[in-house]
Design an enzyme around this catalytic site. Sequence first.
Site, PDB file in Angstrom:
ATOM      1  N   ALA A   4      14.129   0.896  52.056  1.00  4.77           N
ATOM      2  CA  ALA A   4      14.339  -0.506  52.415  1.00  4.77           C
ATOM      3  C   ALA A   4      13.823  -1.333  51.244  1.00  4.77           C
ATOM      4  CB  ALA A   4      13.624  -0.868  53.714  1.00  4.77           C
ATOM      5  N   VAL A   5      14.537  -1.210  50.132  1.00  2.18           N
ATOM      6  CA  VAL A   5      14.162  -1.969  48.942  1.00  2.18           C
ATOM      7  C   VAL A   5      14.507  -3.442  49.153  1.00  2.18           C
ATOM      8  CG1 VAL A   5      14.741  -2.305  46.494  1.00  2.18           C
ATOM      9  CG2 VAL A   5      14.297  -0.015  47.359  1.00  2.18           C
ATOM     10  N   CYS A  63      24.839  -2.710  52.957  1.00  4.73           N
ATOM     11  CA  CYS A  63      23.395  -2.488  52.927  1.00  4.73           C
ATOM     12  C   CYS A  63      22.828  -2.721  54.319  1.00  4.73           C
ATOM     13  CB  CYS A  63      22.711  -3.420  51.923  1.00  4.73           C
ATOM     14  SG  CYS A  63      20.920  -3.273  52.005  1.00  4.73           S
ATOM     15  N   GLY A 100      27.392   9.945  49.619  1.00  2.00           N
ATOM     16  CA  GLY A 100      26.546  10.313  50.745  1.00  2.00           C
ATOM     17  C   GLY A 100      26.112  11.757  50.636  1.00  2.00           C
TER      18      GLY A 100
END
Lengths: 231, 298
Positions: B70-71, B125, B238
């Site tokens: 979770a930048v 995001c 992914g």
Amino acid sequence: MFTVRVKEVIRYGRNIATVKFSSRFRSYPGQFIMLSHFEHEEVPLSLSSPDGVTVKAVGETTRALVNVREGDILGVRGPFGNPFSPSKNALIIAGGIGIAPMLFLYNSLRGFGASVRVIYGAKSKDEMVFHDRFENAVFLTEDGSYGAQGTVIDGVKRENLDRYEKIYVCGPEGMMSELLEVFERKSVLEKSEFSLERYMRCGIGVCGSCVIDNGLRVCADGPIFKGSELF
Amino acid sequence: MSEALRVRVAGIEMRNPLMLASGIMGSFSSSLNRLSEHAGAVVTKSVGLAPVEGYRNPAVINYSHGLINAVGLASPGAEAFSEELRGYAFYSPLIVSLFASTPEEFADLTTHFEFADGFELNLSCPHAKNVGLSVGSDPELVKEVVRVTKRATDKPVFAKISPNVRDIVEIGKAAEDGGADGVVAINTLKGMKIDIFAKRPILSNISGGVSGEGIKPVAVKCVWDLYEELSIPIIGSGGVTSWKDVIEFMLAGAMAVQLGSALFYSNRIFYSLKESLIAYTRMTGERLEDIVGMAHRT
């Protein structure tokens, strides 16, 4: 992430402390951990021993870490990064809190039977830690309150660098870039190793926050780099 | 260089199908230059009009099958980032990833990066407010964003989409209807981790996006479904870690793949996967472009 308990806190004045954990990590000198204070942030810190870090309060989280109490729980990721490489005849150069990983390195090299000389400088005596832990050492302070008056650079200039198999450096950015120049002139870049510090997020080579000018990552390709990689 | 690895995605020529995924080592020209020596193309860290500080650490953690991050779209903003990217050496094509909350902002962003070879719209995001997935879960808005952005630039525009929607094919279709030159599937999946001793979430943002090997089967299925319904190129993403994963994604319908979390293992991964793919094509006598979607024959 896993958690550890704080086993012991050794304070050196108001701003610096060594925090010892309940468990030892399988680690090598020069490696770092991502240490979480759950009320604050997670920060990268070099190990000063296999079971502890030495931290200087420079911001909110490091201040909280200096003030932790025995029994507190901290979060750990790591140890991460590449360690220093060993040698039989070493010179350790440290400035300020850059001494933290160097104590771990010193103890480990001495454990192998290596001969180690230390040049260690700080602003003043209050900012010096571990100065009683080294046998063959030169100490310098900018105000002359301990050891000789001067900077680490002054100490290095008086030293015959050709005598050593490896030269290990950790300290403020300015000191390290000046030493790169000195080492280049004296043709010892190839045998020098620098420990770098950068703001980090992931610590494991993916986020890209700690990339340096040559495109390498301090967390995963470092934090120890050869002088020749940095010059 | 092996001809068998060459792919062409929406007019962008790549020497191999291996792209650097957005958000991984893409904040500085120095790291992009290093990776682009062997990558087919690189995608930058997502950038918006204004600087964003991002979330506090811990912002990225590893778990047993990948990463959770979770930048928070930390970025220096369009102006500073376009300055930074002036140092890019173009060893391979540069795709700039953009985030914004309105179609007009997306269009405006493209004007800061005239030198880019293409754009990727971050519509996926999972941990930023009012951008990313918040935009990318509404098919009508996705279509409009792509349409308006396409009008603003003549470069290829890719939509990076999320599996955390009702139907990823519906979103992919919307992007195609808006005129997208391709879709990138998938972004990270929503996830979180709780420390059982501290008894609280580890990430400062509580939850984040899961990436890495653990999400690969989900991603392959998304690529498969999109390939069945779309006629524009699909870029798979992914959990791609080994050369076998690259082949698997291409068989499912991906024209190229993006690598992100796998950089955890080595910053030389583009080189090593490229060499393995060369060995694969030598063994089979195929060109990679020819196996795209091959698993769909029944």
